[in-house]
Design a protein around this motif. Structure first.
Motif, PDB file in Angstrom:
ATOM      1  N   GLU A 120      16.632  -0.490   3.693  1.00  0.00           N
ATOM      2  CA  GLU A 120      17.486   0.331   2.711  1.00  0.00           C
ATOM      3  C   GLU A 120      16.651   0.074   1.385  1.00  0.00           C
ATOM      4  OE1 GLU A 120      19.784   3.071   1.758  1.00  0.00           O
ATOM      5  OE2 GLU A 120      19.669   2.390   3.774  1.00  0.00           O
ATOM      6  N   LEU A 121      16.169  -1.138   1.153  1.00  0.00           N
ATOM      7  CA  LEU A 121      15.689  -1.489  -0.027  1.00  0.00           C
ATOM      8  C   LEU A 121      14.452  -0.523   0.047  1.00  0.00           C
ATOM      9  CD1 LEU A 121      15.148  -2.989  -2.921  1.00  0.00           C
ATOM     10  CD2 LEU A 121      13.729  -4.575  -1.439  1.00  0.00           C
ATOM     11  N   CYS A 122      13.511  -0.311   0.836  1.00  0.00           N
ATOM     12  CA  CYS A 122      12.570   0.523   0.606  1.00  0.00           C
ATOM     13  C   CYS A 122      12.624   2.087   0.410  1.00  0.00           C
ATOM     14  CB  CYS A 122      11.619   0.233   2.148  1.00  0.00           C
ATOM     15  SG  CYS A 122      10.036   1.100   2.045  1.00  0.00           S
ATOM     16  N   PHE A 123      13.820   2.367   1.238  1.00  0.00           N
ATOM     17  CA  PHE A 123      14.325   3.744   0.963  1.00  0.00           C
ATOM     18  C   PHE A 123      14.785   3.995  -0.311  1.00  0.00           C
ATOM     19  CE2 PHE A 123      16.294   3.344   5.313  1.00  0.00           C
ATOM     20  CZ  PHE A 123      15.120   3.580   6.248  1.00  0.00           C
ATOM     21  N   THR A 124      15.213   3.010  -1.021  1.00  0.00           N
ATOM     22  CA  THR A 124      15.801   3.283  -2.478  1.00  0.00           C
ATOM     23  C   THR A 124      14.479   3.180  -3.450  1.00  0.00           C
ATOM     24  OG1 THR A 124      17.860   1.862  -1.804  1.00  0.00           O
ATOM     25  CG2 THR A 124      17.219   1.887  -4.230  1.00  0.00           C
ATOM     26  N   ILE A 125      13.572   2.437  -3.255  1.00  0.00           N
ATOM     27  CA  ILE A 125      12.396   2.226  -3.957  1.00  0.00           C
ATOM     28  C   ILE A 125      11.656   3.540  -3.994  1.00  0.00           C
ATOM     29  CG2 ILE A 125      10.072   1.109  -4.265  1.00  0.00           C
ATOM     30  CD1 ILE A 125      11.380  -1.484  -3.107  1.00  0.00           C
ATOM     31  N   LEU A 126      11.271   3.988  -2.709  1.00  0.00           N
ATOM     32  CA  LEU A 126      10.537   5.283  -2.729  1.00  0.00           C
ATOM     33  C   LEU A 126      11.451   6.522  -3.191  1.00  0.00           C
ATOM     34  CD1 LEU A 126       9.258   4.987   1.160  1.00  0.00           C
ATOM     35  CD2 LEU A 126       8.269   4.969  -1.305  1.00  0.00           C
ATOM     36  N   TYR A 127      12.726   6.574  -3.099  1.00  0.00           N
ATOM     37  CA  TYR A 127      13.392   7.751  -3.567  1.00  0.00           C
ATOM     38  C   TYR A 127      13.583   7.415  -5.045  1.00  0.00           C
ATOM     39  CZ  TYR A 127      15.593   9.532   0.545  1.00  0.00           C
ATOM     40  OH  TYR A 127      15.648   9.921   1.926  1.00  0.00           O
ATOM     41  N   GLY A 128      13.720   6.264  -5.699  1.00  0.00           N
ATOM     42  CA  GLY A 128      13.589   6.079  -7.257  1.00  0.00           C
ATOM     43  C   GLY A 128      12.608   6.372  -7.554  1.00  0.00           C
ATOM     44  N   MET A 129      11.086   6.029  -7.067  1.00  0.00           N
ATOM     45  CA  MET A 129      10.004   6.424  -7.615  1.00  0.00           C
ATOM     46  C   MET A 129       9.853   7.556  -7.702  1.00  0.00           C
ATOM     47  SD  MET A 129       7.642   3.490  -5.663  1.00  0.00           S
ATOM     48  CE  MET A 129       6.216   4.132  -6.096  1.00  0.00           C
ATOM     49  N   THR A 161       0.926  -1.200  -0.191  1.00  0.00           N
ATOM     50  CA  THR A 161       0.034  -0.076  -0.054  1.00  0.00           C
ATOM     51  C   THR A 161       0.896   1.371   0.066  1.00  0.00           C
ATOM     52  OG1 THR A 161      -1.533  -1.069   1.141  1.00  0.00           O
ATOM     53  CG2 THR A 161      -2.030   1.287   1.072  1.00  0.00           C
ATOM     54  N   LEU A 162       1.850   1.360   0.974  1.00  0.00           N
ATOM     55  CA  LEU A 162       2.835   2.392   0.893  1.00  0.00           C
ATOM     56  C   LEU A 162       3.375   2.840  -0.547  1.00  0.00           C
ATOM     57  CD1 LEU A 162       4.494   4.618   2.356  1.00  0.00           C
ATOM     58  CD2 LEU A 162       6.385   2.672   2.680  1.00  0.00           C
ATOM     59  N   PHE A 163       3.800   1.497  -1.356  1.00  0.00           N
ATOM     60  CA  PHE A 163       4.476   1.763  -2.343  1.00  0.00           C
ATOM     61  C   PHE A 163       3.193   2.389  -3.659  1.00  0.00           C
ATOM     62  CE2 PHE A 163       7.859  -1.645  -1.426  1.00  0.00           C
ATOM     63  CZ  PHE A 163       8.480  -0.512  -0.987  1.00  0.00           C
ATOM     64  N   ALA A 164       2.147   1.715  -3.544  1.00  0.00           N
ATOM     65  CA  ALA A 164       1.099   1.957  -4.450  1.00  0.00           C
ATOM     66  C   ALA A 164       0.565   3.425  -4.122  1.00  0.00           C
ATOM     67  CB  ALA A 164      -0.211   1.121  -4.301  1.00  0.00           C
ATOM     68  N   ALA A 194       3.222   5.790  -5.567  1.00  0.00           N
ATOM     69  CA  ALA A 194       3.060   5.767  -7.174  1.00  0.00           C
ATOM     70  C   ALA A 194       2.003   7.002  -7.442  1.00  0.00           C
ATOM     71  CB  ALA A 194       2.948   4.501  -7.627  1.00  0.00           C
ATOM     72  N   GLN A 195       0.657   6.802  -6.750  1.00  0.00           N
ATOM     73  CA  GLN A 195      -0.151   7.679  -7.314  1.00  0.00           C
ATOM     74  C   GLN A 195       0.152   9.141  -6.831  1.00  0.00           C
ATOM     75  OE1 GLN A 195      -3.966   6.095  -5.779  1.00  0.00           O
ATOM     76  NE2 GLN A 195      -3.569   4.205  -6.890  1.00  0.00           N
ATOM     77  N   LEU A 196       0.495   9.350  -5.587  1.00  0.00           N
ATOM     78  CA  LEU A 196       0.735  10.521  -5.291  1.00  0.00           C
ATOM     79  C   LEU A 196       1.916  11.328  -5.758  1.00  0.00           C
ATOM     80  CD1 LEU A 196       0.481  12.949  -2.729  1.00  0.00           C
ATOM     81  CD2 LEU A 196       2.307  11.701  -1.513  1.00  0.00           C
ATOM     82  N   TYR A 197       2.952  10.630  -6.223  1.00  0.00           N
ATOM     83  CA  TYR A 197       4.043  11.102  -6.890  1.00  0.00           C
ATOM     84  C   TYR A 197       3.733  11.629  -8.431  1.00  0.00           C
ATOM     85  CZ  TYR A 197       7.315   9.195  -3.355  1.00  0.00           C
ATOM     86  OH  TYR A 197       7.700   8.793  -2.104  1.00  0.00           O
ATOM     87  N   THR A 198       2.655  10.956  -8.781  1.00  0.00           N
ATOM     88  CA  THR A 198       2.575  11.121 -10.281  1.00  0.00           C
ATOM     89  C   THR A 198       1.126  12.012 -10.544  1.00  0.00           C
ATOM     90  OG1 THR A 198       1.191   8.932 -10.517  1.00  0.00           O
ATOM     91  CG2 THR A 198       3.679   9.323 -11.279  1.00  0.00           C
ATOM     92  N   ILE A 244      10.380  16.291  -0.765  1.00  0.00           N
ATOM     93  CA  ILE A 244      10.744  15.956   0.682  1.00  0.00           C
ATOM     94  C   ILE A 244      12.123  14.971   0.186  1.00  0.00           C
ATOM     95  CG2 ILE A 244      11.084  14.450   2.697  1.00  0.00           C
ATOM     96  CD1 ILE A 244       7.952  15.712   2.862  1.00  0.00           C
ATOM     97  N   LEU A 245      11.847  13.918  -0.826  1.00  0.00           N
ATOM     98  CA  LEU A 245      12.825  12.994  -1.305  1.00  0.00           C
ATOM     99  C   LEU A 245      13.789  13.473  -2.304  1.00  0.00           C
ATOM    100  CD1 LEU A 245      10.910   9.930  -1.289  1.00  0.00           C
ATOM    101  CD2 LEU A 245      12.096  10.541   0.745  1.00  0.00           C
ATOM    102  N   THR A 246      13.342  14.529  -3.119  1.00  0.00           N
ATOM    103  CA  THR A 246      14.321  14.703  -4.271  1.00  0.00           C
ATOM    104  C   THR A 246      14.834  16.124  -4.154  1.00  0.00           C
ATOM    105  OG1 THR A 246      12.377  15.593  -5.750  1.00  0.00           O
ATOM    106  CG2 THR A 246      12.932  13.192  -5.697  1.00  0.00           C
TER     107      THR A 246
END
Length: 125
Positions: free
Chosen positions: A88-97, A16-19, A22-26, A36-38
């Motif tokens: 770390e994987l979660c941080f990388t996914i969110l930053y990358g998204m 749910t966090l990743f989904a 994705a919606q929020l970022y786009t 905040i992340l970029t």
């Protein structure tokens, strides 16, 4: 968005966090991604005060993720030795998204990536 980490099942929490990310970022154009992340990528030296504020928010996000993974360890859904790597994987996914969205990737693109990105969580938790 961090309230999604409160789900009882850890897989559901991160899916749910990743989904939602994705919606929020786009959602908004041209302001896509996550400030905040970029934003720290483009800060200038004279933006130190802003940088400190943004760092506090990033730390809050990272702390919430670590706390959710700690809960998964406590509930015996996750081996303790996997917590740091999954955080770390979660941080990388969110930053990358956030960066991908900022570069024009659509919600479907990001969601497709998260389906694969969640697999280490499924395999571990």
């Amino acid at each position: 968005m961090l309230e999604y980490l409160e789900a009882d099942e850890p897989i559901e929490a991160f899916q749910t966090l990743f989904a939602e990310a994705a919606q929020l970022y786009t959602r908004s154009s041209p302001a896509r991604g996550c400030l905040i992340l970029t934003s720290s990528v483009n800060l200038r030296t004279e933006d130190d005060e802003v940088g400190l504020l943004i760092a506090e928010y990033r730390q809050r996000i990272e702390r919430a993720i670590k706390e959710r993974l700690s809960r998964a360890v406590k509930d015996e859904h996750l081996p303790p030795g996997q917590k740091a790597a999954l955080a770390e994987l979660c941080f990388t996914i969110l930053y990358g998204m956030a960066l991908r969205a900022q570069s024009g990737a659509g919600c479907d693109d990001l969601l497709g990536g998260t389906e694969v990105a969640i697999r280490p969580f499924v395999d571990t938790i």
